[in-house]
Design an enzyme around this catalytic site. Structure first.
Site, PDB file in Angstrom:
ATOM      1  N   GLU B  62      25.906  21.674   8.020  1.00  0.00           N
ATOM      2  CA  GLU B  62      27.260  21.701   7.456  1.00  0.00           C
ATOM      3  C   GLU B  62      27.551  22.896   6.556  1.00  0.00           C
ATOM      4  OE1 GLU B  62      25.489  18.982   7.836  1.00  0.00           O
ATOM      5  OE2 GLU B  62      26.716  17.690   9.095  1.00  0.00           O
ATOM      6  N   HIS B 131      29.732   6.945   5.058  1.00  0.00           N
ATOM      7  CA  HIS B 131      30.613   7.335   6.165  1.00  0.00           C
ATOM      8  C   HIS B 131      31.997   6.697   6.049  1.00  0.00           C
ATOM      9  CE1 HIS B 131      26.987   8.852   8.096  1.00  0.00           C
ATOM     10  NE2 HIS B 131      27.642   9.210   9.173  1.00  0.00           N
TER      11      HIS B 131
HETATM   12  C1  LIG Z   1      24.909  15.494   7.318  1.00  0.00           C
HETATM   13  C2  LIG Z   1      25.277  14.797   8.549  1.00  0.00           C
HETATM   14  N1  LIG Z   1      25.822  15.482   9.558  1.00  0.00           N
HETATM   15  C3  LIG Z   1      26.178  14.854  10.691  1.00  0.00           C
HETATM   16  C4  LIG Z   1      26.000  13.521  10.824  1.00  0.00           C
HETATM   17  C5  LIG Z   1      26.441  12.808  12.078  1.00  0.00           C
HETATM   18  N2  LIG Z   1      25.248  12.457  12.850  1.00  0.00           N
HETATM   19  C6  LIG Z   1      24.668  11.263  12.703  1.00  0.00           C
HETATM   20  S1  LIG Z   1      23.269  11.145  13.574  1.00  0.00           S
HETATM   21  C7  LIG Z   1      23.440  12.695  14.195  1.00  0.00           C
HETATM   22  C8  LIG Z   1      22.423  13.236  15.125  1.00  0.00           C
HETATM   23  C9  LIG Z   1      21.095  13.260  14.484  1.00  0.00           C
HETATM   24  O1  LIG Z   1      20.146  13.660  15.387  1.00  0.00           O
HETATM   25  P1  LIG Z   1      18.614  13.536  15.041  1.00  0.00           P
HETATM   26  O2  LIG Z   1      18.386  14.038  13.666  1.00  0.00           O
HETATM   27  O3  LIG Z   1      17.878  14.178  16.130  1.00  0.00           O
HETATM   28  O4  LIG Z   1      18.354  11.972  14.992  1.00  0.00           O
HETATM   29  P2  LIG Z   1      18.462  10.949  16.222  1.00  0.00           P
HETATM   30  O5  LIG Z   1      19.849  10.411  16.186  1.00  0.00           O
HETATM   31  O6  LIG Z   1      18.150  11.652  17.465  1.00  0.00           O
HETATM   32  O7  LIG Z   1      17.469   9.900  15.885  1.00  0.00           O
HETATM   33  C10 LIG Z   1      24.582  13.292  13.697  1.00  0.00           C
HETATM   34  C11 LIG Z   1      25.047  14.635  14.038  1.00  0.00           C
HETATM   35  C12 LIG Z   1      25.438  12.828   9.731  1.00  0.00           C
HETATM   36  N3  LIG Z   1      25.270  11.507   9.768  1.00  0.00           N
HETATM   37  N4  LIG Z   1      25.062  13.484   8.620  1.00  0.00           N
END
Ligand SMILES: Cc1ncc(C[n+]2csc(CCOP(=O)(O)OP(=O)(O)O)c2C)c(N)n1
Ligand SMILES: [Mg+2]
Lengths: 357, 331
Positions: B62, B131
């Protein structure tokens, strides 16, 4: 790419592996993974039955070996943080699945009294410093926990569990640098399920050899194939014990996110052929086959175990459905410490304004 | 000149598409904005229309998303950065508040930062404490940033189009509970000016000042009140910066009573600012203190019951207005 990253081991077993049989922890690791798998399946059911608080439920199906393998080497007094896909990790550290499910249902009987939900389960008693809905948000806390452990000479380690997506966050690198600089008992576990929502790891970084970054900061760093929980556990043992002795570590566990990102995501951005291959990288099935193959368990014994776990996890749904919502007044509780006054409700403030003559 | 049924989401998407068609320098960058089409579907298929060089999927980073938009805006692009949830704004606050907001001023007016930061906030999805927040006060408290929060489908379109013509950084906060709201709109009709509040309903007894999703709760409450013989004026401020205080003042002076409604927490929030301003500037016209109906001073719970209880709803708004006017209307 995913294909290149994982050894093509579908259908193979680990028969003939050195040390197979004696002193193996595989039966226990299998049981942990099966409990995680079944619990997550029940979370899906809770959602379908309209009994979950919302749809932001992230299942860890396909990545059970990371939770089971790493947690097998944690002890009482160790602490950890997780990301939003953390149900399995907490279960592997001894969580009560009924209280977890109740939290996911937003019920008073849940671990956080319905305030946290799936993405914010925590239990200080079990060293769970908290699940996080901010990608990367829980990582730096383990540096602090490492400082605490050093200060109080507890011998404890602190483990941050996070996804591949969190490797995009600067705070990971700030945290690893501090841990290495100060020689803290910290372990950074990256569960690389190949995707952050709809973004494949190859679309998020030019160098997907994630452990190389940690090595550059001076951490002990490895990548392990999550298909084989014993391999994960071995790597974890090395790295966790190293961290206890003052050498912080990073472990990337390669696996595949079997289903959508959250309950409403059907992964339209994934190639079905890739999905099928990914789901064949099944650590639970792999461990089961290995147990039978090595004569450690019979198929019927495992069937019995699976059924038993099925009933245990069914009960978590019944428990959750029977529980009550938190009382409305509880929303003012725990903003501050219990001995401090609670925030004054808006209605009370309005009452005072309107009572004036 | 044709009426069409559009959702709030469609209108936002159309605003982006139209702006990108008109101006080849408009680019979008953010997490999941391209192939995925946006976490809430606002940028769906724009990547097919405009390509991956203009609809840019980023890593989950971000601060760098916002910072890159700042640099792009300073060097000839017209970036629309997307933050998936306004709750992540804290992570980007340096880039937003110390960079984007101050560059024009610190550098003696040499250059502006014409970027738009699109995001969404608010309750309604059991999305939990990290959120579901309403953080517009952070933005409104930062000189140098403009702030728009559309409540209607037409405004979703027009405010976003206008934001993309502004010389300074605009934070554009959508409400997650409004994306599927449908309205019949004529997008060719002359829009209200940027910085002008919309009087959504006129009534003699009191003024309710609000914005974003709470507009709909206020209008619902106004209908309830009308059935009880109380007629409320409902003002949707649309842009919190610039703030159209002239419209608010004129109606408060006429009715002598004001209520301010916001989903953000009550203390030191947008409602506090509006209430202070009405009290200071319209003091001689007020029959009663200005009343704030706002979010509780607490985090948002995942429990649906606690979540709903944490923010104003139509009933609290109507009850409060009834009590303000007690004795003045037939019971
Ligand atoms: C700071 C932030 N940016 C974006 C999000 C939205 N978001 C939630 S989960 C996710 C993907 C995360 O991917 P990863 O870290 O690989 O975890 P996974 O879901 O694959 O377990 C995103 C972009 C968030 N929750 N927090
Ligand atoms: Mg991932």
């Amino acid at each position: 790419m995913y294909e290149a990253d994982l050894r093509a081991t579908a259908g193979q077993t680990m028969a003939g592996r050195v040390g197979a049989g004696a002193n193996t922890r595989l039966p226990e690791l299998y049981r942990t993974m099966r409990r995680i798998r079944t619990f997550e399946e029940r979370v899906g059911e809770l959602f379908v039955r309209g009994q979950s608080a919302g749809s932001m439920l992230h299942l860890s199906i396909g990545e059970e070996s990371a939770a089971a393998g790493v947690c097998a080497h944690l002890r009482d007094g160790d602490s950890f943080t997780t990301h939003h896909r953390g149900h399995g990790i907490f279960l592997a550290r001894g969580a009560d699945p009924a209280r977890m499910m109740a939290e996911i249902g937003g019920k008073e009987a849940g671990y956080c009294h319905g305030k946290g939900g799936s993405m914010h389960i925590a239990d200080m008693g079990l060293g769970h410093l908290g699940a996080n809905a901010i990608v990367g948000g829980g990582i730096p806390a383990v540096v602090g926990a490492g400082l605490s452990a050093r200060h109080h000479k507890t011998g404890a380690v602190s483990v941050a569990f996070f996804g591949d997506g969190a490797t995009g966050q600067g705070i990971l690198y700030e945290s690893m640098n501090m841990a290495a600089l100060w020689g803290l008992p910290c372990v950074f576990v990256c569960i690389n399920n190949q995707y952050g929502m709809g973004t494949n790891i190859a679309q998020a970084t030019a160098n997907p050899n994630l452990h190389e970054r940690a090595a550059a900061f001076g951490l002990a760093a490895e990548t392990v194939d999550g298909l084989d929980v014993e391999a994960v556990a071995e790597a974890a043992e090395r790295l966790v014990e190293g961290a206890r002795a003052g050498k912080p570590a990073f472990l990337a566990v390669s696996c595949y996110r079997f289903y959508g990102h959250a309950r409403k995501d059907k992964s339209p951005y994934r190639d079905p052929v890739e999905e099928e291959a990914g789901r064949r990288q099944d650590p639970v099935a792999f461990a089961r086959a290995a147990l039978i193959d090595r004569g450690l368990e019979s198929e019927s014994e495992l069937d019995r175990l699976d059924t038993e776990i099925g009933s245990e996890m069914d009960a978590t749904i019944d428990f959750t459905v029977a529980q009550t919502e938190p009382p409305l007044a509880s929303m003012f509780r725990d903003v501050y410490a219990p001995e401090e006054p609670e925030p004054e409700p808006v209605r009370a403030r309005i009452d005072r304004v309107l009572a004036r003559d | 000149m044709a009426l069409q049924e559009l959702t709030y989401r469609d209108a936002l998407r159309k605003a982006l598409a139209d702006a990108m068609t008109e101006n080849p320098d408009v680019v979008i960058l953010g997490e999941e904005v391209g192939r995925y089409g946006g976490a809430y579907g606002v940028t769906k298929d724009l990547i097919k229309e405009f390509g991956a060089e203009r609809v840019i999927d980023t890593p989950i980073s971000e601060p760098a998303i916002v910072g890159a938009a700042v640099g792009a805006a300073m060097t000839g692009l017209r970036p629309v950065a997307e933050l998936m949830y306004v709750d992540f704004i804290g992570m980007t606050m340096d880039q937003l508040a110390n960079q984007a907001a101050k560059i024009r001023y610190m550098f003696g007016g040499q250059i502006g930062v014409p970027m738009v930061l699109r995001t969404q906030g608010g309750t309604g999805r059991s999305a939990g404490a990290q959120h579901s927040q309403s953080l517009e006060a952070y933005v409104m408290h930062t000189p140098g940033l403009r702030l728009a929060m559309p409540a209607t489908v037409a405004d979703a379109y027009h405010l976003l189009r206008m934001a993309l013509t502004k010389p300074d950084p605009v934070v554009f906060i959508e409400h997650k509970a409004l994306y599927t709201m449908k309205e019949s709109v004529d997008l060719d009709a002359e829009p209200l000016d940027w910085g002008k509040a919309a009087v959504r309903r006129e009534g003699r007894d009191l003024v309710i000042v609000t914005y974003s999703r709470q507009l709909h709760y206020c209008l619902e409450a106004a209908r309830t009140l009308s059935a009880r013989g109380i007629e409320a004026t409902v003002i949707d401020i649309r842009t919190l910066n610039p703030l159209d205080f002239d419209t608010i003042r004129a109606h408060v002076e006429r009715t002598g009573r004001a209520m301010v409604v916001s989903e953000g927490v009550m203390t030191a929030g947008v409602a506090a600012e509006l209430s202070a301003r009405i009290t200071e500037e319209c003091f001689d016209f007020l029959e009663d203190p200005v009343v704030r109906v706002a979010g509780e001073d607490i985090p948002i719970s995942v429990s649906t019951a606690l979540e709903a209880g944490s923010v104003p709803g139509p009933q609290l708004i109507a009850d409060t207005a009834l009590r303000m006017l007690a004795g003045r209307v037939p019971a």
